[in-house]
Design a protein around this motif. Structure first.
Motif, PDB file in Angstrom:
ATOM      1  N   ILE A  50     -53.613  59.264 -67.683  1.00  0.00           N
ATOM      2  CA  ILE A  50     -52.164  59.328 -67.503  1.00  0.00           C
ATOM      3  C   ILE A  50     -51.851  60.586 -66.712  1.00  0.00           C
ATOM      4  CG2 ILE A  50     -51.504  58.015 -69.554  1.00  0.00           C
ATOM      5  CD1 ILE A  50     -51.222  60.670 -71.034  1.00  0.00           C
ATOM      6  N   ASP A  51     -50.632  60.668 -66.205  1.00  0.00           N
ATOM      7  CA  ASP A  51     -50.219  61.867 -65.474  1.00  0.00           C
ATOM      8  C   ASP A  51     -50.122  63.026 -66.459  1.00  0.00           C
ATOM      9  OD1 ASP A  51     -50.003  60.252 -63.256  1.00  0.00           O
ATOM     10  OD2 ASP A  51     -47.853  59.899 -63.538  1.00  0.00           O
ATOM     11  N   ARG A  52     -50.712  64.151 -66.102  1.00  0.00           N
ATOM     12  CA  ARG A  52     -50.689  65.336 -66.955  1.00  0.00           C
ATOM     13  C   ARG A  52     -50.197  66.527 -66.149  1.00  0.00           C
ATOM     14  NH1 ARG A  52     -51.741  64.675 -72.552  1.00  0.00           N
ATOM     15  NH2 ARG A  52     -53.482  63.246 -72.867  1.00  0.00           N
ATOM     16  N   SER A  53     -49.352  67.348 -66.779  1.00  0.00           N
ATOM     17  CA  SER A  53     -48.942  68.594 -66.140  1.00  0.00           C
ATOM     18  C   SER A  53     -49.926  69.686 -66.558  1.00  0.00           C
ATOM     19  CB  SER A  53     -47.521  68.983 -66.570  1.00  0.00           C
ATOM     20  OG  SER A  53     -47.523  69.431 -67.917  1.00  0.00           O
ATOM     21  N   ARG A  54     -49.797  70.852 -65.953  1.00  0.00           N
ATOM     22  CA  ARG A  54     -50.690  71.972 -66.265  1.00  0.00           C
ATOM     23  C   ARG A  54     -50.595  72.381 -67.734  1.00  0.00           C
ATOM     24  NH1 ARG A  54     -49.782  77.449 -66.365  1.00  0.00           N
ATOM     25  NH2 ARG A  54     -51.610  78.773 -66.038  1.00  0.00           N
ATOM     26  N   LYS A  55     -49.431  72.177 -68.340  1.00  0.00           N
ATOM     27  CA  LYS A  55     -49.208  72.619 -69.718  1.00  0.00           C
ATOM     28  C   LYS A  55     -49.609  71.569 -70.755  1.00  0.00           C
ATOM     29  CE  LYS A  55     -45.384  75.566 -68.248  1.00  0.00           C
ATOM     30  NZ  LYS A  55     -43.929  75.822 -68.348  1.00  0.00           N
ATOM     31  N   ASP A  56     -49.906  70.342 -70.305  1.00  0.00           N
ATOM     32  CA  ASP A  56     -50.273  69.274 -71.242  1.00  0.00           C
ATOM     33  C   ASP A  56     -51.710  69.432 -71.704  1.00  0.00           C
ATOM     34  OD1 ASP A  56     -47.807  68.015 -71.115  1.00  0.00           O
ATOM     35  OD2 ASP A  56     -48.391  66.768 -69.399  1.00  0.00           O
ATOM     36  N   LEU A  57     -51.987  68.955 -72.910  1.00  0.00           N
ATOM     37  CA  LEU A  57     -53.367  68.891 -73.380  1.00  0.00           C
ATOM     38  C   LEU A  57     -54.107  67.816 -72.603  1.00  0.00           C
ATOM     39  CD1 LEU A  57     -52.654  69.215 -77.198  1.00  0.00           C
ATOM     40  CD2 LEU A  57     -53.865  70.877 -75.789  1.00  0.00           C
ATOM     41  N   PRO A 148     -64.732  69.507 -92.433  1.00  0.00           N
ATOM     42  CA  PRO A 148     -65.759  69.838 -91.430  1.00  0.00           C
ATOM     43  C   PRO A 148     -65.302  69.585 -89.992  1.00  0.00           C
ATOM     44  CG  PRO A 148     -66.726  68.652 -93.267  1.00  0.00           C
ATOM     45  CD  PRO A 148     -65.240  68.569 -93.451  1.00  0.00           C
ATOM     46  N   SER A 149     -64.531  68.512 -89.776  1.00  0.00           N
ATOM     47  CA  SER A 149     -64.046  68.223 -88.423  1.00  0.00           C
ATOM     48  C   SER A 149     -63.015  69.246 -87.973  1.00  0.00           C
ATOM     49  CB  SER A 149     -63.442  66.810 -88.373  1.00  0.00           C
ATOM     50  OG  SER A 149     -64.433  65.836 -88.587  1.00  0.00           O
ATOM     51  N   VAL A 150     -62.188  69.706 -88.905  1.00  0.00           N
ATOM     52  CA  VAL A 150     -61.209  70.738 -88.556  1.00  0.00           C
ATOM     53  C   VAL A 150     -61.930  71.993 -88.078  1.00  0.00           C
ATOM     54  CG1 VAL A 150     -59.391  72.246 -89.458  1.00  0.00           C
ATOM     55  CG2 VAL A 150     -59.445  69.834 -90.115  1.00  0.00           C
ATOM     56  N   ARG A 151     -63.010  72.354 -88.757  1.00  0.00           N
ATOM     57  CA  ARG A 151     -63.750  73.565 -88.389  1.00  0.00           C
ATOM     58  C   ARG A 151     -64.611  73.350 -87.138  1.00  0.00           C
ATOM     59  NH1 ARG A 151     -63.766  77.754 -91.803  1.00  0.00           N
ATOM     60  NH2 ARG A 151     -62.938  77.473 -93.917  1.00  0.00           N
ATOM     61  N   GLN A 152     -65.346  72.250 -87.100  1.00  0.00           N
ATOM     62  CA  GLN A 152     -66.344  72.052 -86.038  1.00  0.00           C
ATOM     63  C   GLN A 152     -65.756  71.508 -84.747  1.00  0.00           C
ATOM     64  OE1 GLN A 152     -69.257  69.502 -87.915  1.00  0.00           O
ATOM     65  NE2 GLN A 152     -69.456  70.891 -89.660  1.00  0.00           N
ATOM     66  N   VAL A 153     -64.676  70.764 -84.834  1.00  0.00           N
ATOM     67  CA  VAL A 153     -64.071  70.175 -83.642  1.00  0.00           C
ATOM     68  C   VAL A 153     -62.829  70.959 -83.213  1.00  0.00           C
ATOM     69  CG1 VAL A 153     -63.008  68.100 -82.652  1.00  0.00           C
ATOM     70  CG2 VAL A 153     -64.949  67.881 -84.222  1.00  0.00           C
ATOM     71  N   LEU A 154     -61.881  71.086 -84.133  1.00  0.00           N
ATOM     72  CA  LEU A 154     -60.601  71.681 -83.760  1.00  0.00           C
ATOM     73  C   LEU A 154     -60.687  73.200 -83.601  1.00  0.00           C
ATOM     74  CD1 LEU A 154     -58.361  69.683 -83.353  1.00  0.00           C
ATOM     75  CD2 LEU A 154     -57.277  70.500 -85.444  1.00  0.00           C
ATOM     76  N   ALA A 155     -61.305  73.873 -84.566  1.00  0.00           N
ATOM     77  CA  ALA A 155     -61.376  75.335 -84.506  1.00  0.00           C
ATOM     78  C   ALA A 155     -62.271  75.821 -83.375  1.00  0.00           C
ATOM     79  CB  ALA A 155     -61.868  75.894 -85.838  1.00  0.00           C
ATOM     80  N   ALA A 156     -63.140  74.948 -82.857  1.00  0.00           N
ATOM     81  CA  ALA A 156     -64.040  75.316 -81.761  1.00  0.00           C
ATOM     82  C   ALA A 156     -63.531  74.816 -80.411  1.00  0.00           C
ATOM     83  CB  ALA A 156     -65.433  74.751 -82.027  1.00  0.00           C
ATOM     84  N   SER A 157     -62.322  74.264 -80.381  1.00  0.00           N
ATOM     85  CA  SER A 157     -61.779  73.675 -79.161  1.00  0.00           C
ATOM     86  C   SER A 157     -61.562  74.723 -78.068  1.00  0.00           C
ATOM     87  CB  SER A 157     -60.458  72.967 -79.461  1.00  0.00           C
ATOM     88  OG  SER A 157     -59.836  72.511 -78.280  1.00  0.00           O
ATOM     89  N   ALA A 158     -61.644  74.284 -76.836  1.00  0.00           N
ATOM     90  CA  ALA A 158     -61.304  75.150 -75.705  1.00  0.00           C
ATOM     91  C   ALA A 158     -59.790  75.293 -75.569  1.00  0.00           C
ATOM     92  CB  ALA A 158     -61.892  74.568 -74.416  1.00  0.00           C
ATOM     93  N   GLN A 159     -59.030  74.444 -76.276  1.00  0.00           N
ATOM     94  CA  GLN A 159     -57.573  74.469 -76.205  1.00  0.00           C
ATOM     95  C   GLN A 159     -57.016  75.329 -77.344  1.00  0.00           C
ATOM     96  OE1 GLN A 159     -56.443  72.940 -73.522  1.00  0.00           O
ATOM     97  NE2 GLN A 159     -58.535  72.190 -73.144  1.00  0.00           N
ATOM     98  N   TRP A 160     -56.278  76.387 -76.992  1.00  0.00           N
ATOM     99  CA  TRP A 160     -55.776  77.287 -78.025  1.00  0.00           C
ATOM    100  C   TRP A 160     -54.843  76.582 -79.003  1.00  0.00           C
ATOM    101  CZ3 TRP A 160     -50.622  78.010 -78.721  1.00  0.00           C
ATOM    102  CH2 TRP A 160     -49.765  77.730 -77.639  1.00  0.00           C
ATOM    103  N   GLN A 161     -54.125  75.557 -78.521  1.00  0.00           N
ATOM    104  CA  GLN A 161     -53.213  74.846 -79.419  1.00  0.00           C
ATOM    105  C   GLN A 161     -53.971  74.219 -80.579  1.00  0.00           C
ATOM    106  OE1 GLN A 161     -53.408  74.510 -76.100  1.00  0.00           O
ATOM    107  NE2 GLN A 161     -51.429  74.045 -75.179  1.00  0.00           N
ATOM    108  N   TYR A 162     -55.144  73.647 -80.290  1.00  0.00           N
ATOM    109  CA  TYR A 162     -55.942  73.034 -81.351  1.00  0.00           C
ATOM    110  C   TYR A 162     -56.553  74.101 -82.261  1.00  0.00           C
ATOM    111  CZ  TYR A 162     -55.679  68.406 -79.151  1.00  0.00           C
ATOM    112  OH  TYR A 162     -55.246  67.202 -78.651  1.00  0.00           O
TER     113      TYR A 162
END
Length: 212
Positions: A50-57, A148-162
């Motif tokens: 989909i179309d994404r802006s610079r600020k979109d995830l 475990p997913s919150v720690r291993q996937v979300l907390a390790a994300s390259a996206q600061w929002q996550y």
């Protein structure tokens, strides 16, 4: 949302965000729309871009749909009910809230299934969408499995929002967040943004608006 044209898909998604669930508000149309979104989540066509802006995830349509479901859930769980009461309203008097709240147990299974999606952006969006769902009293017993997913996937994300979403959730759940890193407040200043050379005698102007 399943159209072959990327612009039309993006327009349909914008309709979800700006009409069906505008500015955190639930409407009578929100529940049937959410049921439809859940019904198409596993359709291969939701993996189209989909179309994404610079600020979109980042991510395909599926990631965006999961994000929308998470936003809907966050306005219909126990925390949202408490917010209603703090402002002097009874959540049980607001029919769209009641209808959406009843829907939450039906959302968790389809959303959680994508916490194992091959696409990282979809996995992140799914884990984030599960957080407001398991904050509901009827689904709170699923927190342990989600942790475990919150720690291993979300907390390790390259996206600061996550990353911040993971830290906030773990802190609310009484979990240790030592060592987890949220948003770098200097990231925007240090970012490699396009700059234009100043004219002689003219002050430097910012190349774009700050992200707030």
């Amino acid at each position: 949302m399943l159209d072959s044209d990327q612009h039309r898909r993006t327009g349909a998604l914008d309709f979800l965000h700006h009409v069906v669930h505008h500015q955190n508000t639930l409407y009578e149309a929100t529940v049937p729309a959410a049921l439809y979104v859940v019904g198409i989540l596993s359709d291969p066509r939701t993996l189209r871009p989909i179309d994404r802006s610079r600020k979109d995830l980042p991510g395909p349509m599926r990631a965006a749909l999961l994000g929308w479901l998470g936003a809907v859930a966050s306005e219909a769980n126990d925390a949202a009910a408490d917010a209603f009461r703090r402002h002097g309203f009874r959540p049980e008097d607001h029919l769209p809230f009641v209808q959406t709240n009843r829907l939450l147990p039906l959302l968790l299974g389809p959303v959680a299934a994508h916490t194992r999606d091959p696409d990282l952006s979809v996995r992140e969006a799914a884990v984030a969408a599960c957080i407001p769902l398991v904050d509901d009293a009827r689904l709170r017993h699923h927190r342990t499995a989600l942790m475990p997913s919150v720690r291993q996937v979300l907390a390790a994300s390259a996206q600061w929002q996550y990353r911040e979403r993971a830290i906030n959730a773990l802190e609310e759940w009484g979990e240790d967040t030592a060592g987890l890193v949220g948003r770098d407040p200097w990231a925007f200043i240090d970012a490699d943004l396009p700059r234009r050379a100043p004219r002689p005698g003219r002050p430097v102007e910012p190349s774009e608006e700050p992200p707030f």
